[in-house]
Motif scaffolding. Structure first.
Motif, mmCIF file in Angstrom:
data_model
loop_
_atom_site.group_PDB
_atom_site.id
_atom_site.type_symbol
_atom_site.label_atom_id
_atom_site.label_comp_id
_atom_site.label_asym_id
_atom_site.label_seq_id
_atom_site.Cartn_x
_atom_site.Cartn_y
_atom_site.Cartn_z
ATOM 1 N N LEU A 151 0.823 -1.214 0.000
ATOM 2 C CA LEU A 151 0.000 0.000 0.000
ATOM 3 C C LEU A 151 0.857 1.264 0.000
ATOM 4 O O LEU A 151 0.529 2.237 -0.677
ATOM 5 N N ALA A 152 1.972 1.219 0.730
ATOM 6 C CA ALA A 152 2.884 2.363 0.733
ATOM 7 C C ALA A 152 3.473 2.569 -0.662
ATOM 8 O O ALA A 152 3.605 3.716 -1.135
ATOM 9 N N ALA A 154 2.067 1.638 -3.519
ATOM 10 C CA ALA A 154 0.992 2.125 -4.401
ATOM 11 C C ALA A 154 0.784 3.623 -4.235
ATOM 12 O O ALA A 154 0.607 4.356 -5.216
ATOM 13 N N GLU A 155 0.796 4.094 -3.000
ATOM 14 C CA GLU A 155 0.619 5.530 -2.756
ATOM 15 C C GLU A 155 1.769 6.331 -3.350
ATOM 16 O O GLU A 155 1.568 7.406 -3.927
ATOM 17 N N ARG A 156 2.994 5.818 -3.202
ATOM 18 C CA ARG A 156 4.155 6.507 -3.766
ATOM 19 C C ARG A 156 4.050 6.623 -5.279
ATOM 20 O O ARG A 156 4.295 7.672 -5.868
ATOM 21 N N GLY A 158 1.278 6.486 -7.013
ATOM 22 C CA GLY A 158 0.130 7.324 -7.347
ATOM 23 C C GLY A 158 0.432 8.799 -7.314
ATOM 24 O O GLY A 158 -0.163 9.578 -8.070
ATOM 25 N N ARG A 159 1.372 9.207 -6.463
ATOM 26 C CA ARG A 159 1.715 10.628 -6.370
ATOM 27 C C ARG A 159 2.347 11.148 -7.658
ATOM 28 O O ARG A 159 2.358 12.361 -7.911
ATOM 29 N N GLU A 182 -8.344 -2.818 0.308
ATOM 30 C CA GLU A 182 -7.803 -1.463 0.267
ATOM 31 C C GLU A 182 -7.870 -0.855 -1.133
ATOM 32 O O GLU A 182 -7.485 0.300 -1.338
ATOM 33 N N TYR A 185 -8.707 2.871 -5.687
ATOM 34 C CA TYR A 185 -7.999 4.006 -6.261
ATOM 35 C C TYR A 185 -7.282 3.547 -7.523
ATOM 36 O O TYR A 185 -6.853 2.396 -7.630
ATOM 37 N N HIS A 187 -4.383 4.033 -8.483
ATOM 38 C CA HIS A 187 -2.971 3.672 -8.339
ATOM 39 C C HIS A 187 -2.774 2.262 -7.785
ATOM 40 O O HIS A 187 -1.640 1.839 -7.585
#
Length: 332
Positions: A151-152, A154-156, A158-159, A182, A185, A187
């Motif tokens: 998840l970390a 994916a967020e990175r 996505g930014r 989760e 989104y 990403h």
């Protein structure tokens, strides 16, 4: 790039003889027990699948996979179709693939013009990667990347307008590793295979769970009536089967324990796997593969790692006994 998959029984027969009935095919990661099929109404065969049938199957899938209400979900004729489409959803860049793994991801991204970078782990993913692919649990070694790391990542991604693909083809028997809950989104794209766990690979059914825009693009590329009515009806039935499904899951675990016990008794080194297959290491794995083929037992060898064999589950006790005796005879 030529890829050898499990299940190439016809080629084995052509080389080593026998008929299909003579062979014990342990080369795939498909459950050898097919989930009991429901009665299917004649009109489901006779008509194109309507929206209500698709909605029923998608709602059942959402509940079974634990997807959030905010997540979007699409059904496809197998996850292989999704694997081939995903790289074409955005302009190509650099994709990191945790490797070694299911090689079709590499092929699909390379075909779409992406620069493919194999990585040993999440920590090795370059900052320049626009997309990352993780098969979790991994095929063939069973490696599991913790959900928090995924998840970390994916967020990175996505930014910077990127995305993470998590292929959970073997996660049904390991639901605790899934990040489907989760998803929601763009990403994060979670791929789910129906056929492996339920022993119905011939049905050709898979799902993608992601954000609304990604799922819209996937559905658009798949086109209308991408999944057959019988496949949708069977999936909706299986996902809601309750106690029958629990018993089915327990039989998978029992078969897997039986396979590990054979390795222990015959001195075979087991180094990984999932609930549906084991990975063993043998100094002359390709020789062992051929010796088993001469006894009409098919396993999965690897060109990129010549000391590995992947061995799937057998359906019956007699089949397990046959495998164990083959190991003993070869080692004699």
């Amino acid at each position: 790039m030529t890829i050898e998959h499990g299940g190439a029984l016809d080629r084995a027969i052509a080389r080593f003889g026998g008929t299909r009935a003579d062979w014990l095919d342990l080369s795939t990661g498909i459950n050898p027990e097919a989930f009991p099929l429901p009665e299917i109404a004649p009109e489901i065969w006779n008509r194109l699948p309507d929206e209500s049938l698709l909605t029923q199957a998608l709602d059942a899938a959402r509940g079974y996979y634990g997807a959030a209400d905010t997540a979007a979900i699409v059904a496809a004729p197998g996850t292989q179709a999704l694997i081939q489409i995903v790289p074409e959803l955005v302009a190509p860049g650099e994709v990191a693939i945790l490797s070694p793994t299911y090689q079709e991801h590499h092929v699909a991204f390379a075909r779409a013009g992406w620069a493919v970078v194999p990585c040993a782990d999440v920590g090795s993913v370059p900052a320049t990667a626009k997309a990352v692919v993780v098969v979790n649990p991994n095929n063939p070694d069973g490696r599991i990347v913790p959900g928090g790391e995924l998840l970390a990542l994916a967020e990175r991604l996505g930014r910077h307008g990127g995305f993470l693909v998590v292929d959970e083809a073997f996660a049904d028997a390991h639901p605790e590793v899934s990040v489907a809950g989760e998803a929601g989104y763009d990403h994060l794209i979670v791929l789910k295979s129906f056929g492996k766990f339920f022993g119905l690979a011939g049905l050709r059914l898979g799902f993608a769970i992601s954000g609304a825009e990604i799922v819209r693009k996937l559905a658009e590329r798949l086109g209308p009536w991408a999944v057959s009515g019988p496949a949708l009806a069977i999936a909706a039935h299986a996902f809601a089967s309750g106690p029958v499904l629990n018993d089915f899951r327990e039989r998978i675990a029992a078969r897997r324990d039986r396979l590990s016990a054979i390795f222990q008794r015959t001195g075979i080194e087991e180094i990984g796997g999932t609930a549906l297959f084991a990975l063993i290491r043998h100094r002359q794995a390709h020789v062992l593969h051929e010796e088993l083929c001469r006894r009409h037992i098919l396993t999965r060898k690897f060109d990129y790692e010549r000391e590995w064999l992947r061995i799937g589950l057998a359906a019956h006790e007699a089949d397990f006994n046959r495998l164990e005796q083959a190991f003993k005879d070869i080692r004699a």
